[in-house]
Design an enzyme around this catalytic site. Structure first.
Site, PDB file in Angstrom:
ATOM      1  CG  HIS A   1       9.500  18.592  23.365  1.00 48.11           C
ATOM      2  ND1 HIS A   1      10.663  17.784  23.452  1.00 48.11           N
ATOM      3  CD2 HIS A   1       8.552  17.921  24.098  1.00 48.11           C
ATOM      4  CE1 HIS A   1      10.650  16.732  24.185  1.00 48.11           C
ATOM      5  NE2 HIS A   1       9.304  16.718  24.628  1.00 48.11           N
TER       6      HIS A   1
ATOM      7  CD  GLU B   1       4.299   3.177   7.747  1.00 44.85           C
ATOM      8  OE1 GLU B   1       3.297   3.266   7.009  1.00 44.85           O
ATOM      9  OE2 GLU B   1       4.573   2.302   7.879  1.00 44.85           O
TER      10      GLU B   1
ATOM     11  CG  HIS C   1      -0.078   0.189   2.492  1.00 48.08           C
ATOM     12  ND1 HIS C   1       0.606  -0.701   2.897  1.00 48.08           N
ATOM     13  CD2 HIS C   1      -0.106   1.248   3.392  1.00 48.08           C
ATOM     14  CE1 HIS C   1       1.140  -0.378   4.183  1.00 48.08           C
ATOM     15  NE2 HIS C   1       0.672   1.111   4.247  1.00 48.08           N
TER      16      HIS C   1
ATOM     17  CG  HIS D   1      10.390  17.879  29.221  1.00 45.68           C
ATOM     18  ND1 HIS D   1      10.009  16.603  30.020  1.00 45.68           N
ATOM     19  CD2 HIS D   1      10.022  17.456  27.810  1.00 45.68           C
ATOM     20  CE1 HIS D   1       9.444  15.830  29.094  1.00 45.68           C
ATOM     21  NE2 HIS D   1       9.431  16.318  27.937  1.00 45.68           N
TER      22      HIS D   1
ATOM     23  CG  HIS E   1       5.195  17.067  28.943  1.00 47.80           C
ATOM     24  ND1 HIS E   1       5.277  18.253  27.919  1.00 47.80           N
ATOM     25  CD2 HIS E   1       5.992  16.182  28.431  1.00 47.80           C
ATOM     26  CE1 HIS E   1       6.119  17.704  26.936  1.00 47.80           C
ATOM     27  NE2 HIS E   1       6.471  16.597  27.247  1.00 47.80           N
TER      28      HIS E   1
ATOM     29  CG  HIS F   1       0.349   5.744   3.984  1.00 48.93           C
ATOM     30  ND1 HIS F   1       1.229   6.506   4.257  1.00 48.93           N
ATOM     31  CD2 HIS F   1       0.309   4.356   4.229  1.00 48.93           C
ATOM     32  CE1 HIS F   1       2.186   5.620   5.087  1.00 48.93           C
ATOM     33  NE2 HIS F   1       1.840   4.401   4.987  1.00 48.93           N
TER      34      HIS F   1
END
Ligand SMILES: *[C@@H]1O[C@H](CO)[C@@H](O)[C@H](O)[C@H]1NC(C)=O
Ligand SMILES: *[C@@H]1O[C@H](CO)[C@@H](O)[C@H](O)[C@H]1NC(C)=O
Ligand SMILES: *[C@@H]1O[C@H](CO)[C@@H](O)[C@H](O)[C@H]1NC(C)=O
Ligand SMILES: *[C@@H]1O[C@H](CO)[C@@H](O)[C@H](O)[C@H]1NC(C)=O
Length: 453
Positions: free
Chosen positions: A340, A163, A157, A338, A384, A159
């Site tokens: 991001h 990925e 496949h 921390h 978080h 897409h």
């Protein structure tokens, strides 16, 4: 029964029960086991951390508590029901939140255990996903947890999204061809990663022990049910056109599948990977642009409370906008507070249990309890941490959409800011400030639960 108060509670409840709102006692006479009991907190007893100042916010282990109550410090009240205790036992920070939680953040949690599972043909495997349908604010990434039984395929496949994958268990053979006609085939095992660019057609086949892997896509709305499958592209072009295109008679397509295959059983892959090495005039994809990286072979960086392994385009160039860290947190330890600066974070819990507080400007905070199989999502620059709340190592993978894995650590920021500025702002003592390290910790150590009183 873990708590001293409980035995007394049971006998007390047994004498009180028959008169309480007609609530039936359970047939074995164990009143505490009846989830519909009305019981005041005095009767059922509270965990030690529930009575402390709510801002202390210790983790409340409700798992072995018969009748958990939503109480923190002076706040809350008893819960006569209706309710189902299983949610509350594993989500104590939702049920009796720390006093430091405030307002409303986004929902930063999706348990894959609540995802609808798509089952493969003939016991060949399954796949379940998280995307914006279930976590509406997780806009930059989506994830799939997939299992293939030995020799089973995820059908050929392609897409629209890119990925990125982490193999969680077992091993598989992956193959692809890019737009220049360069080919690729490799075997990957637990701990390895792969990446397929948008539009590049590929397949995955489980080897001897089957495989389970995580897929992360660079679109929050990605839907694993909407990929371009080999069976469907053959089914949905006129056969006259297919015959002309491939230079074969129309009858060549008499036996093609009339339904998609998606996940299905196959012929075991040849042991020798060279036997599946097909090359075109363009040759093979060179190592410098390989679609796989044997991350399992990379040693972890040991830190006080666990370890960290980072993979980003420095080591895995083709995945030019995926940076990730596999974090191991020992019991009692914590991935430090921390954020991001360059990307949202998509996290998957691989092993153990933990909790984390998402802090969103200006003043909202929610604490979530996570388990293996859960997805967490923390937007860019929202702070978080992840604290291990269990008795075993906690392992999770943080995935960013960024060309480099970066974070800002609260401790390093405060320790490396001129002291007078911090004192004027936060009124912390010199003693406190001299204890905070100027170095990034990643994972701090702590007392394991079993050694706590
Ligand atoms: C894969 O799962 C099996 C079955 O649970 C387990 O025995 C094995 O240790 C796992 N392997 C890895 C590499 O996690
Ligand atoms: C595949 O075949 C090509 C060309 O013969 C060769 O250069 C390459 O090393 C082979 N790759 C593998 C994985 O066997
Ligand atoms: C990486 O992904 C982020 C989030 O989708 C995007 O804003 C950024 O432009 C991407 N960077 C590159 C170099 O593709
Ligand atoms: C800072 O804390 C001390 C107690 O340690 C207190 O006496 C003082 O009033 C505080 N200063 C401010 C500005 O809040």
């Amino acid at each position: 029964m873990k708590f001293p108060g409980v035995t007394a509670t049971v006998s007390l409840l047994l004498t009180v029960l028959p008169t309480v709102g007609g609530a039936p006692t359970s047939t074995n006479g164990n009143a505490a086991a009846n989830p519909n009991l009305r019981g005041s907190p005095e009767l059922v007893g509270l965990l030690p951390g529930q009575k402390e100042n709510s801002k202390t916010g210790s983790y409340l282990d409700f798992e072995s508590v018969e009748n958990p109550q939503p109480i923190r410090g002076s706040k809350g009240g008893d819960d006569p029901g209706p309710r189902d205790y299983s949610y509350e036992r594993i989500n104590s920070d939702k049920y009796a939140p720390p006093g430091t939680d405030n307002g409303a953040t986004i929902n930063a949690q999706w348990p894959m255990g609540l995802s609808h599972n798509r089952l493969g043909l003939d016991k060949s495997g399954w796949a379940r996903q998280q995307n914006t349908d279930v976590l509406p604010d997780a806009k930059e990434m989506a994830g799939v947890d997939m299992r293939l039984e030995p020799a089973a395929y995820r059908e050929l496949h392609w897409h629209v999204a890119a990925e990125w994958s982490l193999v969680l268990n077992g091993s598989c053979r992956i193959q692809a061809i890019n737009e220049d006609g360069e080919t690729f085939v490799d075997d990957v095992q637990a701990g390895d990663v792969w990446y397929f660019p948008p539009g590049v057609p590929h397949s995955i086949q489980a080897l001897d022990d089957g495989v389970e892997f995580l897929l992360v896509f660079d679109q929050g709305s990605f839907n694993e049910d909407n990929t371009f499958l080999a069976s469907e592209v053959f089914m949905h072009n006129p056969r006259e056109v297919m015959a002309k295109n491939l230079g074969v008679p129309v009858s060549a397509f008499d036996n093609i599948p009339d339904k998609e295959l998606y996940i299905f059983n196959g012929t075991p892959a040849p042991k020798q990977i060279e036997d599946q090495n097909v090359t075109t005039g363009a040759g093979i994809i060179p190592q410098s642009r390989s679609y796989s990286y044997h991350f399992s072979q990379q040693p972890a960086h040991e830190v006080a409370g666990g370890s960290v392994k980072i993979v980003d385009p420095l080591t895995f160039p083709i995945a030019s906008n995926f940076s990730a860290a596999i974090v191991t947190v020992n019991p009692g330890g914590m991935r430090e507070i921390h954020w991001h600066p360059s990307s949202d974070e998509w996290t998957f819990f691989i092993k153990g249990q933990g909790r984390g507080t998402l802090f969103t400007a200006p003043s909202d905070a929610t604490t979530f309890d996570y388990r293996a199989g859960d997805v967490a999502y923390f937007p860019k620059s929202n702070s978080h941490y992840i604290e291990n709340t269990g008795d075993e190592d906690l392992v999770f993978v943080e995935v960013l959409q960024a060309p480099k894995f970066t974070d800002v650590a609260l401790g390093q920021w405060i320790a490396s800011t001129p002291r007078q500025i911090v004192k004027d702002t936060l009124n912390l003592s010199d003693d406190t400030l001299s204890r905070i390290s100027t170095e990034k910790q990643y994972v701090v150590a702590g007392e394991p639960k079993s050694s706590q009183p």
